[in-house]
Design an enzyme around this catalytic site. Structure first.
Site, short mmCIF file in Angstrom:
data_model
loop_
_atom_site.label_atom_id
_atom_site.label_comp_id
_atom_site.label_asym_id
_atom_site.label_seq_id
_atom_site.Cartn_x
_atom_site.Cartn_y
_atom_site.Cartn_z
N GLN A 124 -4.79 -7.26 2.28
CA GLN A 124 -4.50 -7.00 0.87
C GLN A 124 -3.36 -7.89 0.42
O GLN A 124 -2.31 -7.91 1.05
CB GLN A 124 -4.15 -5.52 0.70
CG GLN A 124 -3.71 -5.11 -0.68
CD GLN A 124 -3.22 -3.67 -0.68
OE1 GLN A 124 -3.81 -2.80 -0.07
NE2 GLN A 124 -2.13 -3.43 -1.37
N GLY A 125 -3.54 -8.61 -0.67
CA GLY A 125 -2.51 -9.51 -1.19
C GLY A 125 -1.97 -9.01 -2.51
O GLY A 125 -2.35 -9.51 -3.57
N SER A 127 1.79 -7.28 -2.82
CA SER A 127 3.25 -7.41 -2.89
C SER A 127 3.69 -8.87 -2.85
O SER A 127 3.03 -9.72 -2.24
CB SER A 127 3.90 -6.65 -1.73
OG SER A 127 3.60 -5.28 -1.79
N SER A 160 -0.58 -6.49 5.70
CA SER A 160 -1.01 -6.03 7.02
C SER A 160 -2.28 -6.74 7.45
O SER A 160 -3.20 -6.93 6.64
CB SER A 160 -1.26 -4.52 6.99
OG SER A 160 -0.10 -3.82 6.63
N GLU A 243 -5.29 3.75 -0.71
CA GLU A 243 -4.25 3.48 0.28
C GLU A 243 -3.34 4.70 0.44
O GLU A 243 -2.97 5.07 1.54
CB GLU A 243 -3.42 2.27 -0.13
CG GLU A 243 -2.29 1.95 0.84
CD GLU A 243 -1.47 0.75 0.42
OE1 GLU A 243 -0.88 0.09 1.30
OE2 GLU A 243 -1.41 0.46 -0.79
N GLU A 361 10.94 5.18 -3.26
CA GLU A 361 11.46 5.22 -4.63
C GLU A 361 10.32 5.08 -5.64
O GLU A 361 10.24 5.81 -6.64
CB GLU A 361 12.50 4.12 -4.84
CG GLU A 361 13.79 4.30 -4.07
CD GLU A 361 13.67 3.95 -2.59
OE1 GLU A 361 14.61 4.24 -1.83
OE2 GLU A 361 12.64 3.38 -2.18
#
Length: 378
Positions: A124-125, A127, A160, A243, A361
């Site tokens: 997964q791209g 962040s 990941s 997720e 957060e």
């Protein structure tokens, strides 16, 4: 809410346990067995051949069409039997449901069979280094090309399995800054495309579960776009819902097994005679049981196949309990204990739990706004 198996679920659980005993080696007395990438891919194929891959996927897309409670039983029994995580965890639990919901017929035909068989693994791209957990602040850009495709340039972080993945579900900005959530588009990117560079990131524990992805003028066809151009935020929210919901159920199941290792460590070290340690173990047991009930509620109340926003609580609380389980295991395992090396590694690894999959957060903000209905902070 029913917390016990009905007749069909009990039959499935018994059949699954027998199958897992036949397919897996015995669980180690101490620690966890480490699986090589080749062994993990082999396990993917074994699951598919046994009919245990994509069980909750619709039958029309190669799944089993099983109710969510059956998937919950599968992950719990797999964890208990010492089965590894599916090497295509992201493809099976996140990308697959996203493509089913938002993809074209051609994308489903191209990607879903490979995901189920374990032949096509995904990362997964989302962040980025300067965006952190603020997904709307990403800077990776996808510029339209003359051939109808796009040229993508940017950088992704904390991805990941990117070092072994065949493809990536990637979010990029295709329009100007009209709005933070506008102008974002999702793409299915082949990781072997020229211009894609992957650099594994070494963690304190010695593992390299995450990677940096650098994209330099990467050419992708127009057929790689998932959903309408500019609707990437909505597509990404489907992925993140799975997720933080579907995947979180798996994390809770594996944490239950980790807690069992903690109890064995405490007894082996004689620490069960310490009232303070007993109190900590009892508190963790109560919190874990609450997590399991919350996971079950999230499964049975999922709407339209997507986990409800309340499932965000699962990931938030799991990460904190995981860190406390690993810290206590490390504290009670003496240097001479056969469990010492296991807890040294797990304690370091658990430091990422409150960061990966959305920082605590960010998750608290989601719970406040989307679950409790509180006004957005300024």
């Amino acid at each position: 809410m029913r917390l016990h198996d009905d007749e069909q679920e009990a039959e499935f659980r018994a059949t699954l346990r027998a199958w897992l005993r036949e397919q897996l080696p015995p669980v180690p007395e101490v620690g966890v067995r480490r699986w090589s990438p080749a062994e993990l891919r082999g396990w993917n194929r074994t699951l598919w051949q046994g009919g245990y891959a994509g069980m909750s996927w619709p039958v029309s897309y190669g799944g089993r069409g099983a109710p969510p409670a059956v998937q919950e039983i599968f992950v719990a029994e797999s964890a208990r039997a010492g089965a590894p995580d599916h090497a295509n965890l992201i493809g099976l639990n996140m990308v697959g449901p996203t493509v089913i919901r938002h993809g074209t017929a051609a994308q489903r035909a191209t990607h879903l069979p490979g995901i189920l068989r374990g032949d096509t693994t995904f990362c997964q791209g989302f962040s980025e280094p300067e965006a952190g957990s603020d997904l709307a602040a990403i800077r990776t850009r996808a510029v339209p090309a003359s051939d109808g495709g796009y040229r993508i340039t940017g950088e992704k972080i904390w991805s990941s399995y990117a070092d072994t993945a065949d493809a990536c579900l990637l979010l990029a900005r295709t329009d100007g800054p009209a709005g933070r959530h506008d102008g974002l588009t999702c793409f299915l990117v082949d990781m072997s495309t020229p211009g894609v560079t992957v650099r594994p990131l070494r963690q304190m524990s010695g593992d390299a579960d995450f990677s940096q992805i650098i994209l330099t003028d990467v050419a992708v066809p127009g057929s790689a776009v998932v959903g309408p151009v500019g609707s990437g935020w909505r597509v990404a929210m489907t992925t993140l819902a799975h997720e933080r919901g579907t995947l979180a159920v798996t994390l809770v199941a594996r944490l239950a097994v980790q807690f069992d290792r903690l109890r064995r460590t405490v007894v082996a070290a004689g620490a069960h005679r310490d009232r303070s340690v007993r109190d900590q173990v009892a508190t963790l047991h109560v919190e874990l049981e609450a997590l399991r009930c919350t996971a079950h509620r999230a499964v049975v109340t999922a709407q339209g196949g997507d986990p409800a926003p309340e499932a965000t609580v699962l990931k938030l609380r799991w990460s904190e309990v995981d860190q406390r389980v690993c810290a206590l295991g490390f504290d009670v395992a003496t240097p001479q204990s056969p469990w010492r090396a296991h807890w040294e590694r797990e304690r370091l690894r658990s430091r990422t739990s409150t960061i990966e999959g959305g920082t605590s957060e960010i998750l608290r903000g989601i719970v406040a706004e989307r679950v409790l209905g509180l006004p957005r902070s300024r």
